[in-house]
Design a protein around this motif. Sequence first.
Motif, short mmCIF file in Angstrom:
data_model
loop_
_atom_site.label_atom_id
_atom_site.label_comp_id
_atom_site.label_asym_id
_atom_site.label_seq_id
_atom_site.Cartn_x
_atom_site.Cartn_y
_atom_site.Cartn_z
N PRO A 1 0.23 -1.29 -0.17
CA PRO A 1 -0.10 -0.29 0.25
C PRO A 1 1.04 1.04 0.15
CG PRO A 1 -0.51 -1.73 1.45
CD PRO A 1 0.16 -2.20 1.27
N ASN A 2 0.54 2.06 -1.21
CA ASN A 2 1.03 3.42 -1.60
C ASN A 2 1.10 4.78 -0.59
OD1 ASN A 2 -0.38 3.94 -3.31
ND2 ASN A 2 1.75 3.15 -4.64
N GLY B 1 2.07 -5.27 8.12
CA GLY B 1 1.93 -6.99 7.76
C GLY B 1 1.53 -7.28 6.79
N VAL B 2 0.84 -6.04 5.68
CA VAL B 2 -0.13 -6.46 4.79
C VAL B 2 0.82 -6.69 3.29
CG1 VAL B 2 -2.08 -6.73 5.87
CG2 VAL B 2 -1.49 -4.65 4.63
N ALA B 3 0.07 -7.23 2.19
CA ALA B 3 0.42 -6.68 0.89
C ALA B 3 -0.53 -7.21 -0.22
CB ALA B 3 2.57 -7.46 0.11
N ILE B 4 -0.06 -6.89 -1.71
CA ILE B 4 -0.89 -7.26 -2.48
C ILE B 4 -0.17 -8.30 -3.94
CG2 ILE B 4 -2.12 -6.54 -4.18
CD1 ILE B 4 -1.64 -3.68 -1.85
N GLN B 5 -0.83 -9.75 -3.08
CA GLN B 5 -0.34 -10.54 -4.50
C GLN B 5 0.20 -9.12 -6.01
OE1 GLN B 5 -1.10 -14.43 -3.73
NE2 GLN B 5 -0.34 -15.17 -6.60
N ARG B 6 1.45 -10.24 -6.87
CA ARG B 6 1.53 -9.76 -8.26
C ARG B 6 2.44 -10.86 -9.15
NH1 ARG B 6 -1.41 -6.57 -9.94
NH2 ARG B 6 -0.26 -5.33 -10.95
N GLU C 1 -1.64 3.16 -7.82
CA GLU C 1 -2.46 3.40 -5.63
C GLU C 1 -2.59 2.60 -5.36
OE1 GLU C 1 -5.37 5.62 -3.96
OE2 GLU C 1 -4.22 7.35 -4.50
N TYR C 2 -2.01 1.91 -4.41
CA TYR C 2 -2.62 0.59 -3.51
C TYR C 2 -3.46 1.09 -2.39
CZ TYR C 2 -1.51 -2.60 -7.62
OH TYR C 2 -0.86 -3.28 -8.22
N THR C 3 -3.91 0.94 -1.63
CA THR C 3 -4.53 1.01 -0.21
C THR C 3 -4.68 -0.40 0.25
OG1 THR C 3 -6.80 0.33 -0.10
CG2 THR C 3 -6.00 2.93 -0.54
N ALA C 4 -4.74 -0.25 2.35
CA ALA C 4 -4.65 -1.73 2.38
C ALA C 4 -5.91 -2.73 1.96
CB ALA C 4 -4.62 -1.43 3.82
N LYS C 5 -6.70 -2.01 1.47
CA LYS C 5 -8.05 -2.91 1.16
C LYS C 5 -7.40 -3.83 0.05
CE LYS C 5 -11.82 0.87 2.40
NZ LYS C 5 -13.16 1.88 1.85
N ASP C 6 -6.96 -2.96 -0.49
CA ASP C 6 -5.95 -4.39 -1.67
C ASP C 6 -5.69 -5.46 -0.96
OD1 ASP C 6 -7.00 -2.59 -3.60
OD2 ASP C 6 -5.64 -1.46 -3.41
#
Length: 337
Positions: free
Chosen positions: A149-150, A159-164, A178-183
């Motif tokens: 998240p940026n 402690g979270v991330a988005i799989q890519r 743009e990425y948020t914690a919801k993603d």
Amino acid sequence: LKQTKMEKYSKWRDQRSGIHPFIPVQNKNSSDGLSLAQKFILSPILAIIKLPLLLVNLLWLALMIGITSVVPIPIIRRWVHAVGCRSLLGLLGFWWIPSRSVKVQRATRLEASPGSTIRAGDVILANHTSYVDVLYLAFRFAPVFTALPNTWEEDAPQGVAIQRSFWGALIDAIIEPEYTAKDAEPIDVLRKRAQSLGVPLVIFPEGCCSNGRTVLNCIPVLEGSDIKPPHIHVIGLKYEYEVFSPSYSVGSFPIHLYFLATQLKNTLDVRYVVPSEVPSTKSSDTSNETSYETWSQEICAALPSILRLKQAVLTAKDKREFKGFWYGYWKSYNKRE
């Protein structure tokens, strides 16, 4: 003109290091006859040869990755990424990529096989300065990539991330959406997914690309995760260049790719922190939040140490705001105190 440009973006000069971590690195131009001949004669010839080969290689890689996603066999997945990405690196001028194991306190060479201890489900933390980083890590490990998240209001998501995918990681390095914690998902969930595929998980703790002159303040991505050494690995990526820098923070991607591909030689120096140098535990008191922060900072501090760079206080959120000002879709911006 140079001074005016620096003043224009002075809001994003890092207060700790005094460095602009986002402005593209200037070319080392030379007016001698050999340099001019390379720029105006050799470079166009190399572009005519290399750019179609890059396209063919990308199409082959896309086809093979599509096939291996249907038949997910780890050894085939690694072979496809190794062959395809190494070919792309070669076409971009990275003929030889030296790698070494180093200690945090002294970046001296050790007699060890770099990366040999990295296993499926392990976490790789690496600095991020270019889309070339993605090509190298895919070539070596065929990993599951992540994005962080940026954008946030007060504190960075922890402690979270988005799989890519491989392609997603390339796109992220180029346009940084743009990425948020919801993603995002918990790191442990992503680790188990990577382990089921027989590959490691790559995290760029800075959360974006810098220009390679400093290491940005890391996002606390490991908080809440059960991951501990020896399953955490730190890799430093540093580019050496004679004229044009392979680092890519902002600007025109087609122009950057052209100059990178038409440069005769590019150098990527890869430094692996020896496993014994990664802090072994978070703390004997796991309920102590300060202990976690200290442990996390020690791990992230390994990156500037092995790269011989300064640690910045600016973050991925600052980069997003800088990009808005750079590209002109935020016409006025008052940086928060």
